[in-house]
Design an enzyme around this catalytic site. Structure first.
Site, short mmCIF file in Angstrom:
data_model
loop_
_atom_site.label_atom_id
_atom_site.label_comp_id
_atom_site.label_asym_id
_atom_site.label_seq_id
_atom_site.Cartn_x
_atom_site.Cartn_y
_atom_site.Cartn_z
N ARG A 179 112.26 93.44 8.90
CA ARG A 179 110.89 93.82 9.32
C ARG A 179 110.39 93.37 10.53
NH1 ARG A 179 106.53 91.14 8.19
NH2 ARG A 179 107.24 90.14 6.02
N HIS A 187 103.84 92.51 7.52
CA HIS A 187 103.96 93.27 6.46
C HIS A 187 103.03 94.51 6.45
CE1 HIS A 187 104.59 93.74 2.27
NE2 HIS A 187 103.23 93.90 1.91
N TYR A 212 104.45 82.47 9.32
CA TYR A 212 105.58 81.98 8.47
C TYR A 212 106.97 82.29 9.01
CZ TYR A 212 105.09 86.97 7.12
OH TYR A 212 104.97 88.31 7.39
#
Length: 392
Positions: free
Chosen positions: A290, A294, A303
């Protein structure tokens, strides 16, 4: 093709894995591992293997150009929608950046009679099933649940609840079998279900695996492993590569390079053929990444490291096809310019449609609750509208 010939059954007295073996398994979950099926390298070199090529016999230069066009247009729609959300035109958007090959490869492997069950990120599969990108806008603008006919398109409405579509797909596939639509490679039907690596931690997914295995349901479980379940990395979700989980349920699993549209197309064609002929179910793990957040409400910089993103940029699914078209098929710049121009036109139409979408009235939230009229809902609607009008 690794993993397609059968399932090895471990003995009851195999020794416990050593710490080194556990570490190797975890490393395979983040690096692809030796079992990664690939037909097109990140450098655009075509790899030829008999088992793989058998499912790519129709892929000539023109067909590869078509796959390239699919991915470019799908990416452009994704980027335009992302920008529209930032400008307040959409409530949220779920990006697919970096996963174009996984979705287009799987989507183009389907026949019109097959059925696809998406989650909420399968904009590329929707494109392959003939869904105009503008039909996705209502979902993310909050005006409808999807405007297409699943029976007509062979593409179910988006599912927001994580993993729930796996149960729906399993039930639909069981129905295909009960209706006698399985058993022939020529006119048999199959179902494919899309979900992410994070969904594999949900109970609905494993219930679907159990039922499909028990009933030999003709369903392909297509896991887009994009390495992150929102902020949780893959190594915190599993000790083994995800495709190996299929072994515990008694059906085949295979890992494919999800940034390789040709390998994904071939593996999905094989898996669907297995299901149509009564050898399903099958689990495909499309190993991809990805490249964006998200959703537009997520901040991935909190993160994950920037160098990880830079590493995956070198594996871009569109660029490897472009390089192959130039080097091995001598496709000229005119073709790429024409696709770029088409993507500009699509983006302009997509944007204009979104901006011009009418704002539904407050009664809209009550109109699609039940198929039949409900006195309770009608009373709630009338009360709400009267309250709403009191402020005018």
């Amino acid at each position: 093709m690794p993993g397609v010939s059968g399932i090895s059954q471990p003995g009851f007295h195999e020794p416990e894995p050593t710490p080194e073996q556990v570490i190797a398994g975890l490393r395979a979950t983040v690096e692809g591992g030796e079992d990664l099926v690939q037909a097109l390298t990140p450098e655009g070199e075509r790899l030829h293997r008999p088992k793989l090529d058998a499912y790519l016999e129709d892929i000539d230069a023109a067909a590869l150009q078509g796959l390239y066009r699919d991915m470019v247009l799908v990416r452009r729609v994704d980027r335009e929608a992302n920008a529209l959300q930032r400008q307040g035109q959409l409530g949220i958007w779920v990006p697919l950046l970096g996963q174009e090959a996984a979705q287009v490869g799987a989507g183009r492997a389907l026949r019109p009679t097959d059925m696809a069950f998406p989650s909420y990120r399968e904009h590329g599969v929707a494109w392959c099933r003939g869904i105009d990108p503008t039909e996705l806008l209502g979902i993310f603008r909050g005006t409808d649940h999807g405007s297409w006919d699943p029976a007509e398109t062979g593409f179910h409405l988006y599912t927001i609840v994580i993993g729930n579509q796996v149960l729906n797909a399993t039930g639909y596939a069981m129905g295909q079998k009960f209706d006698g639509k399985v058993g022939s490679a020529e006119d048999g039907q199959a179902t494919i279900c899309f979900f992410g690596d994070g969904a594999t931690s949900q109970g609905d997914v494993h219930e679907g695996f159990v039922w499909s295995a028990v009933w030999d349901a003709p369903v392909v479980f297509f896991c887009q492993n994009n390495q992150w379940a929102i902020s949780e990395p893959l190594e915190r979700q599993t000790r083994v590569p995800l495709y190996q989980r299929a072994r515990g349920y008694g059906f085949p699993g295979i890992r494919v390079d999800g940034n390789d549209v040709l390998a994904t197309l071939a593996v999905t064609r094989w898996a669907l053929e297995e299901c149509r002929t009564g050898n399903g179910p099958v689990l495909i793990e499309a190993f991809t990444y990805r490249m964006d957040a998200h959703t537009t409400s997520d901040d991935p910089s909190r993160y994950r490291l920037a160098d990880e993103l830079e590493l995956w940029k070198l594996k871009d699914p569109i660029e490897r096809v472009r390089v192959n078209l130039v080097r091995e098929h001598e496709v000229g710049q005119d073709f790429f310019d024409s696709v770029a121009a088409e993507s500009d036109e699509l983006a302009a139409r997509f944007r204009a449609y979104c901006v011009a979408m009418p704002q539904p009235g407050p009664e809209r939230m009550f109109s699609e609750v039940y198929a039949e009229p409900s006195p309770v809902v009608d009373a709630q609607r009338d009360d709400f509208l009267a309250y709403h009008a009191s402020f005018e």
